[in-house]
Design a protein around this motif. Structure first.
Motif, PDB file in Angstrom:
ATOM      1  N   GLY A   1       4.899  16.518 -13.889  1.00 36.48           N
ATOM      2  CA  GLY A   1       5.566  15.788 -12.970  1.00 36.48           C
ATOM      3  C   GLY A   1       5.111  14.423 -12.689  1.00 36.48           C
ATOM      4  N   ILE A   2       3.873  14.013 -13.265  1.00 37.06           N
ATOM      5  CA  ILE A   2       3.101  12.707 -13.010  1.00 37.06           C
ATOM      6  C   ILE A   2       3.817  11.565 -13.668  1.00 37.06           C
ATOM      7  N   GLN A   3       4.063  10.517 -13.101  1.00 38.66           N
ATOM      8  CA  GLN A   3       4.759   9.503 -13.658  1.00 38.66           C
ATOM      9  C   GLN A   3       3.735   8.035 -13.864  1.00 38.66           C
ATOM     10  N   HIS A   4       4.099   7.311 -14.943  1.00 42.52           N
ATOM     11  CA  HIS A   4       3.116   6.319 -14.999  1.00 42.52           C
ATOM     12  C   HIS A   4       3.892   4.847 -14.959  1.00 42.52           C
ATOM     13  N   ASP A   5       3.313   3.867 -14.374  1.00 42.09           N
ATOM     14  CA  ASP A   5       3.802   2.463 -14.685  1.00 42.09           C
ATOM     15  C   ASP A   5       5.228   2.341 -13.988  1.00 42.09           C
ATOM     16  N   MET A   6       5.569   3.174 -12.686  1.00 42.63           N
ATOM     17  CA  MET A   6       6.583   3.153 -12.061  1.00 42.63           C
ATOM     18  C   MET A   6       6.907   1.591 -11.545  1.00 42.63           C
ATOM     19  N   SER A   7       8.250   0.839 -11.432  1.00 44.38           N
ATOM     20  CA  SER A   7       8.333  -0.416 -10.979  1.00 44.38           C
ATOM     21  C   SER A   7       8.461  -0.039  -9.322  1.00 44.38           C
TER      22      SER A   7
ATOM     23  N   GLU B   1       0.763  -1.034   0.020  1.00 47.73           N
ATOM     24  CA  GLU B   1      -0.069   0.011   0.062  1.00 47.73           C
ATOM     25  C   GLU B   1       0.859   1.284  -0.014  1.00 47.73           C
ATOM     26  N   GLY B   2       2.019   1.158   0.778  1.00 47.95           N
ATOM     27  CA  GLY B   2       2.849   2.364   0.954  1.00 47.95           C
ATOM     28  C   GLY B   2       3.568   2.589  -0.585  1.00 47.95           C
ATOM     29  N   LEU B   3       3.864   1.528  -1.268  1.00 47.21           N
ATOM     30  CA  LEU B   3       4.274   1.484  -2.664  1.00 47.21           C
ATOM     31  C   LEU B   3       3.264   2.460  -3.572  1.00 47.21           C
ATOM     32  N   LYS B   4       2.004   1.943  -3.299  1.00 46.09           N
ATOM     33  CA  LYS B   4       0.948   2.562  -4.241  1.00 46.09           C
ATOM     34  C   LYS B   4       1.005   4.329  -3.781  1.00 46.09           C
ATOM     35  N   GLY B   5       1.110   4.569  -2.678  1.00 43.05           N
ATOM     36  CA  GLY B   5       1.017   5.867  -2.238  1.00 43.05           C
ATOM     37  C   GLY B   5       2.070   6.503  -2.788  1.00 43.05           C
ATOM     38  N   ALA B   6       3.324   5.859  -2.975  1.00 41.63           N
ATOM     39  CA  ALA B   6       4.763   6.751  -3.168  1.00 41.63           C
ATOM     40  C   ALA B   6       4.586   6.868  -4.891  1.00 41.63           C
ATOM     41  N   GLN B   7       3.927   5.867  -5.633  1.00 40.36           N
ATOM     42  CA  GLN B   7       3.574   5.876  -6.854  1.00 40.36           C
ATOM     43  C   GLN B   7       2.594   6.991  -7.351  1.00 40.36           C
ATOM     44  N   ALA B   8       1.648   7.291  -6.491  1.00 37.04           N
ATOM     45  CA  ALA B   8       0.667   8.644  -6.899  1.00 37.04           C
ATOM     46  C   ALA B   8       1.301   9.873  -6.483  1.00 37.04           C
ATOM     47  N   ALA B   9       2.086   9.903  -5.379  1.00 31.30           N
ATOM     48  CA  ALA B   9       2.833  11.175  -4.897  1.00 31.30           C
ATOM     49  C   ALA B   9       3.872  11.605  -5.363  1.00 31.30           C
ATOM     50  N   LEU B  10       4.710  10.735  -5.846  1.00 36.18           N
ATOM     51  CA  LEU B  10       6.001  11.433  -6.288  1.00 36.18           C
ATOM     52  C   LEU B  10       5.907  11.895  -7.696  1.00 36.18           C
ATOM     53  N   ARG B  11       6.721  13.224  -7.590  1.00 40.99           N
ATOM     54  CA  ARG B  11       6.519  14.261  -8.831  1.00 40.99           C
ATOM     55  C   ARG B  11       7.932  14.264  -9.523  1.00 40.99           C
ATOM     56  N   ARG B  12       8.427  13.840 -10.628  1.00 38.38           N
ATOM     57  CA  ARG B  12       9.672  13.902 -11.274  1.00 38.38           C
ATOM     58  C   ARG B  12       9.428  15.098 -12.460  1.00 38.38           C
ATOM     59  N   ASN B  13      10.576  16.107 -11.976  1.00 41.76           N
ATOM     60  CA  ASN B  13      10.826  17.397 -12.559  1.00 41.76           C
ATOM     61  C   ASN B  13       9.429  18.024 -13.111  1.00 41.76           C
ATOM     62  N   PRO B  14       8.658  18.297 -12.031  1.00 43.34           N
ATOM     63  CA  PRO B  14       7.447  19.236 -12.512  1.00 43.34           C
ATOM     64  C   PRO B  14       8.050  20.592 -12.759  1.00 43.34           C
ATOM     65  N   THR B  15       7.265  21.186 -13.844  1.00 40.17           N
ATOM     66  CA  THR B  15       7.722  22.751 -14.254  1.00 40.17           C
ATOM     67  C   THR B  15       7.437  23.741 -13.499  1.00 40.17           C
ATOM     68  N   SER B  16       6.620  23.545 -12.160  1.00 40.13           N
ATOM     69  CA  SER B  16       6.396  24.447 -11.114  1.00 40.13           C
ATOM     70  C   SER B  16       5.719  23.806  -9.856  1.00 40.13           C
ATOM     71  N   PHE B  17       6.021  24.535  -8.859  1.00 43.96           N
ATOM     72  CA  PHE B  17       5.090  24.018  -7.510  1.00 43.96           C
ATOM     73  C   PHE B  17       3.847  24.520  -7.688  1.00 43.96           C
ATOM     74  N   HIS B  18       3.648  25.587  -8.483  1.00 46.71           N
ATOM     75  CA  HIS B  18       2.368  25.933  -8.584  1.00 46.71           C
ATOM     76  C   HIS B  18       1.393  25.041  -9.350  1.00 46.71           C
TER      77      HIS B  18
END
Length: 332
Positions: A163-169, A110-127
């Motif tokens: 910054g959203i990522q898909h299908d992260m292992s 469940e923690g892995l699913k939460g991380a996959q939903a929450a991590l953002r790689r190189n978003p263009t802005s905090f905003h």
């Protein structure tokens, strides 16, 4: 927030003129509050790493005092769901050079699913990110009916999220290091936010979701891994936040938030044990002494240095930066 790598801004917050959520005196239509927000990347000191991003909001422009504070992270679900699971999360971090939580993700899918939903790689802005406070709070409005409430924040113009990522292992999720040949500096999100605020300001919509409490409520409604049904409990606009000034490194660093800064009718829901879903907010509310101690340490020993732009990539080693600061003082 506890996240060291952040930037704060100030402005105002205006409650929407025609609220669709249940009436509450603190959220009176059209009421204006001074406001302060702080964005951060958790928990590393490098904006270009694959990180959870946060926003914290004060209904005041003071570094600590406020009638209402709220803390939110990217992602609609969390990486932990109780004080006990948070302790396991901390215990099993085992970070090395930007790789962490591999054992935690193996033990707690469940923690892995939460991380996959929450991590953002190189978003263009905090905003342009979406931020959620996932564990509910009390909401007792003018009708005196007991409800629960969740909050979220999005850009006012609904700019698409980046910054959203898909299908992260599992391995990809645990490896939060910058990408090979990364050209973004360690402060790129903070620099972008400064420029955005100078150019046009940063504007957000804060929203609220409520549900009536029942004597036989399923405990799962408090589980931050289970979003509420939006058809039954729709999101309603709560307030427009307008930030027109960014704060310097020192002021951003000392800006702190507390879940005790809420009216009693909007506060933390009591928890019965460390396994209770509400124990997360209970734990956060009881971290205030640590925050006060941290502010005292700044007064006694000085503020940490601003984060250099291109040194120690893939780093979250604040202690190392502090040692370097002391070493420079000794040499001088």
């Amino acid at each position: 927030m506890s996240h060291d790598n952040g930037i704060a801004g100030s402005g105002k917050l205006t409650i929407v003129p025609n609220p669709k959520f249940p009436a509450h005196e603190f959220f009176a239509p059209g009421k204006v509050y001074q406001a302060r927000v702080r964005h951060a990347s958790a928990t590393f000191l490098d904006d270009a790493m694959n990180c959870i991003r946060s926003i914290s909001v004060k209904f005041s422009d003071h570094h600590f005092k406020s009638p209402f504070d709220i803390e939110m992270n990217s992602g609609e679900i969390s990486l932990f769901w109780s004080a006990y699971s948070f302790l396991q999360f901390a215990k099993l971090r085992k970070e090395k050079y930007g790789v962490e939580y591999i054992e935690y993700y193996k033990k707690y899918p469940e923690g892995l699913k939460g991380a996959q939903a929450a991590l953002r790689r190189n978003p263009t802005s905090f905003h342009n990110l979406r931020y959620y406070c996932k564990t509910p709070f009390k909401f007792i409005g003018e009708d005196k009916i007991k409800r629960y409430a969740k909050y979220r924040i999005r850009p006012l113009d609904n700019e698409p999220e980046t910054g959203i990522q898909h299908d992260m292992s599992k391995v990809d999720t645990g490896n939060q290091r910058i990408l090979p040949f990364e050209t973004r500096g360690r402060n790129y999100l903070k620099y972008e936010y400064e420029e955005r605020v100078k150019r046009e300001g940063a504007k957000y919509m804060m929203q609220i979701q409520t549900r009536i409490a029942q004597d036989d409520d399923d405990p799962e409604i408090f589980n931050n891994m289970v979003p509420w049904d939006e058809d039954a409990h729709p999101w309603h606009d709560l307030a427009v936040i307008e930030i027109d000034k960014t704060l310097d490194w020192k002021e951003s660093t000392k800006t702190s938030f507390s879940l005790n800064h809420m009216p009693r009718t909007l506060g933390v829901i009591p928890a019965k044990s460390i396994y209770d879903y509400n124990s997360l907010n209970y734990m956060r509310a009881h971290s205030e002494k640590a925050k006060v101690a941290r502010l005292l340490s700044y007064r006694l020993f000085g503020y940490p240095n601003a984060i250099p732009n291109n040194e120690d990539r893939n780093s979250g080693d604040w202690a190392k930066m502090q040692k370097e600061k002391v070493s420079k003082l000794v040499r001088s």
